[in-house]
Scaffold this motif. Sequence first.
Motif, PDB file in Angstrom:
ATOM      1  N   HIS A  32       4.714  -6.544  -1.804  1.00 51.42           N
ATOM      2  CA  HIS A  32       5.066  -7.329  -0.612  1.00 51.42           C
ATOM      3  C   HIS A  32       6.422  -6.857  -0.078  1.00 51.42           C
ATOM      4  O   HIS A  32       6.590  -6.638   1.127  1.00 51.42           O
ATOM      5  CB  HIS A  32       5.103  -8.814  -1.007  1.00 51.42           C
ATOM      6  CG  HIS A  32       5.170  -9.762   0.114  1.00 51.42           C
ATOM      7  ND1 HIS A  32       6.365 -10.229   0.621  1.00 51.42           N
ATOM      8  CD2 HIS A  32       4.190 -10.366   0.833  1.00 51.42           C
ATOM      9  CE1 HIS A  32       6.117 -11.090   1.597  1.00 51.42           C
ATOM     10  NE2 HIS A  32       4.809 -11.192   1.755  1.00 51.42           N
ATOM     11  N   TYR A  33       7.373  -6.696  -0.975  1.00 52.85           N
ATOM     12  CA  TYR A  33       8.705  -6.226  -0.586  1.00 52.85           C
ATOM     13  C   TYR A  33       8.624  -4.836   0.049  1.00 52.85           C
ATOM     14  O   TYR A  33       9.206  -4.599   1.108  1.00 52.85           O
ATOM     15  CB  TYR A  33       9.639  -6.217  -1.794  1.00 52.85           C
ATOM     16  CG  TYR A  33      11.036  -5.712  -1.486  1.00 52.85           C
ATOM     17  CD1 TYR A  33      11.779  -6.236  -0.442  1.00 52.85           C
ATOM     18  CD2 TYR A  33      11.613  -4.711  -2.261  1.00 52.85           C
ATOM     19  CE1 TYR A  33      13.059  -5.782  -0.165  1.00 52.85           C
ATOM     20  CE2 TYR A  33      12.897  -4.255  -2.000  1.00 52.85           C
ATOM     21  CZ  TYR A  33      13.612  -4.796  -0.938  1.00 52.85           C
ATOM     22  OH  TYR A  33      14.872  -4.338  -0.666  1.00 52.85           O
ATOM     23  N   GLN A  34       7.897  -3.931  -0.563  1.00 50.14           N
ATOM     24  CA  GLN A  34       7.772  -2.574  -0.027  1.00 50.14           C
ATOM     25  C   GLN A  34       7.142  -2.588   1.366  1.00 50.14           C
ATOM     26  O   GLN A  34       7.567  -1.835   2.250  1.00 50.14           O
ATOM     27  CB  GLN A  34       6.955  -1.685  -0.978  1.00 50.14           C
ATOM     28  CG  GLN A  34       7.682  -1.328  -2.243  1.00 50.14           C
ATOM     29  CD  GLN A  34       8.972  -0.560  -1.978  1.00 50.14           C
ATOM     30  OE1 GLN A  34       9.044   0.309  -1.118  1.00 50.14           O
ATOM     31  NE2 GLN A  34      10.019  -0.901  -2.710  1.00 50.14           N
ATOM     32  N   PHE A  35       6.151  -3.434   1.567  1.00 51.11           N
ATOM     33  CA  PHE A  35       5.497  -3.567   2.868  1.00 51.11           C
ATOM     34  C   PHE A  35       6.497  -4.005   3.937  1.00 51.11           C
ATOM     35  O   PHE A  35       6.599  -3.398   5.001  1.00 51.11           O
ATOM     36  CB  PHE A  35       4.340  -4.571   2.756  1.00 51.11           C
ATOM     37  CG  PHE A  35       3.678  -4.894   4.062  1.00 51.11           C
ATOM     38  CD1 PHE A  35       2.770  -4.010   4.630  1.00 51.11           C
ATOM     39  CD2 PHE A  35       3.938  -6.092   4.708  1.00 51.11           C
ATOM     40  CE1 PHE A  35       2.141  -4.311   5.829  1.00 51.11           C
ATOM     41  CE2 PHE A  35       3.317  -6.404   5.903  1.00 51.11           C
ATOM     42  CZ  PHE A  35       2.407  -5.511   6.476  1.00 51.11           C
ATOM     43  N   TYR A  36       7.253  -5.060   3.645  1.00 46.88           N
ATOM     44  CA  TYR A  36       8.202  -5.571   4.634  1.00 46.88           C
ATOM     45  C   TYR A  36       9.417  -4.657   4.796  1.00 46.88           C
ATOM     46  O   TYR A  36       9.955  -4.528   5.894  1.00 46.88           O
ATOM     47  CB  TYR A  36       8.602  -7.015   4.304  1.00 46.88           C
ATOM     48  CG  TYR A  36       7.544  -7.975   4.777  1.00 46.88           C
ATOM     49  CD1 TYR A  36       7.519  -8.422   6.085  1.00 46.88           C
ATOM     50  CD2 TYR A  36       6.522  -8.396   3.931  1.00 46.88           C
ATOM     51  CE1 TYR A  36       6.525  -9.282   6.545  1.00 46.88           C
ATOM     52  CE2 TYR A  36       5.527  -9.247   4.363  1.00 46.88           C
ATOM     53  CZ  TYR A  36       5.532  -9.684   5.674  1.00 46.88           C
ATOM     54  OH  TYR A  36       4.546 -10.517   6.134  1.00 46.88           O
ATOM     55  N   LEU A  37       9.844  -3.999   3.727  1.00 48.53           N
ATOM     56  CA  LEU A  37      10.934  -3.028   3.818  1.00 48.53           C
ATOM     57  C   LEU A  37      10.539  -1.904   4.777  1.00 48.53           C
ATOM     58  O   LEU A  37      11.311  -1.539   5.676  1.00 48.53           O
ATOM     59  CB  LEU A  37      11.245  -2.472   2.425  1.00 48.53           C
ATOM     60  CG  LEU A  37      12.411  -1.504   2.321  1.00 48.53           C
ATOM     61  CD1 LEU A  37      13.118  -1.699   0.985  1.00 48.53           C
ATOM     62  CD2 LEU A  37      11.969  -0.074   2.439  1.00 48.53           C
ATOM     63  N   THR A  38       9.340  -1.376   4.628  1.00 48.92           N
ATOM     64  CA  THR A  38       8.854  -0.340   5.534  1.00 48.92           C
ATOM     65  C   THR A  38       8.778  -0.864   6.967  1.00 48.92           C
ATOM     66  O   THR A  38       9.126  -0.153   7.916  1.00 48.92           O
ATOM     67  CB  THR A  38       7.469   0.178   5.069  1.00 48.92           C
ATOM     68  OG1 THR A  38       7.589   0.674   3.743  1.00 48.92           O
ATOM     69  CG2 THR A  38       6.947   1.267   5.983  1.00 48.92           C
ATOM     70  N   GLY A  39       8.358  -2.101   7.127  1.00 52.05           N
ATOM     71  CA  GLY A  39       8.310  -2.713   8.455  1.00 52.05           C
ATOM     72  C   GLY A  39       9.676  -2.773   9.111  1.00 52.05           C
ATOM     73  O   GLY A  39       9.819  -2.509  10.315  1.00 52.05           O
ATOM     74  N   VAL A  40      10.695  -3.101   8.346  1.00 50.17           N
ATOM     75  CA  VAL A  40      12.060  -3.149   8.890  1.00 50.17           C
ATOM     76  C   VAL A  40      12.518  -1.743   9.284  1.00 50.17           C
ATOM     77  O   VAL A  40      13.165  -1.559  10.324  1.00 50.17           O
ATOM     78  CB  VAL A  40      13.036  -3.800   7.884  1.00 50.17           C
ATOM     79  CG1 VAL A  40      14.485  -3.611   8.322  1.00 50.17           C
ATOM     80  CG2 VAL A  40      12.725  -5.278   7.718  1.00 50.17           C
ATOM     81  N   GLN A  41      12.182  -0.755   8.489  1.00 49.31           N
ATOM     82  CA  GLN A  41      12.556   0.625   8.834  1.00 49.31           C
ATOM     83  C   GLN A  41      11.895   1.057  10.137  1.00 49.31           C
ATOM     84  O   GLN A  41      12.546   1.672  10.997  1.00 49.31           O
ATOM     85  CB  GLN A  41      12.174   1.567   7.688  1.00 49.31           C
ATOM     86  CG  GLN A  41      13.001   1.342   6.445  1.00 49.31           C
ATOM     87  CD  GLN A  41      12.446   2.055   5.225  1.00 49.31           C
ATOM     88  OE1 GLN A  41      11.244   2.274   5.100  1.00 49.31           O
ATOM     89  NE2 GLN A  41      13.345   2.422   4.313  1.00 49.31           N
ATOM     90  N   ILE A  42      10.624   0.729  10.312  1.00 52.00           N
ATOM     91  CA  ILE A  42       9.923   1.031  11.572  1.00 52.00           C
ATOM     92  C   ILE A  42      10.575   0.273  12.717  1.00 52.00           C
ATOM     93  O   ILE A  42      10.826   0.827  13.791  1.00 52.00           O
ATOM     94  CB  ILE A  42       8.425   0.672  11.453  1.00 52.00           C
ATOM     95  CG1 ILE A  42       7.734   1.602  10.462  1.00 52.00           C
ATOM     96  CG2 ILE A  42       7.749   0.729  12.821  1.00 52.00           C
ATOM     97  CD1 ILE A  42       6.345   1.141  10.055  1.00 52.00           C
TER      98      ILE A  42
END
Length: 184
Positions: free
Chosen positions: A54-64
């Motif tokens: 879940h964290y990795q998913f949202y972390l990637t979302g913030v980077q995008i």
Amino acid sequence: MCLILVAEGVDGTGKSTVARMLAQKLGVAHYSTPPTAHLARRHEMDANASDLDHYQFYLTGVQIASRELKELSLTNDVIILDRYWPTTVAYHRAMGIDAKLEDFGPLLMQDLIMYFEVQPYIQMQRLTKSRIMSAGDMRMLSRMELLRAEYDKLLPCWKHIRIDTSNREVEDVTTELINKLPLT
């Protein structure tokens, strides 16, 4: 130079509604996270992913989102964001993940955090009566006090405004923010 304002806070504070209304009243850009590219998988991740996935998913979302915001900042004087990296850090710390800003790499940073607060009993009324509880709401329901504490640890490090939305109309909160924001 573009002014970046971020609406942050626990679910049910009204931040999304106020952020949209604020952007509309000010005639400025509005951006919501997670970014469009992540919306199709959001429910699945909120409902089924491990806390780390879940964290990795949202972390990637913030980077995008940061990359998209850099492009938006070239043509806008003000951008109002509905959540950004502080949400990802605070929420995942409340889940027991050692989340930190450094995990994201270089990001376009906010100029000001607008932190929305609400009394817990009013939050529950809003989550259960005013909208259907999402998988994300359900995932965090038992962690709300931890989440509030994580925001309280993060906020002193950043320029922010606190605004309590308990028993207040959206228009009143929006007007108060307009009067407090450094827009001139």
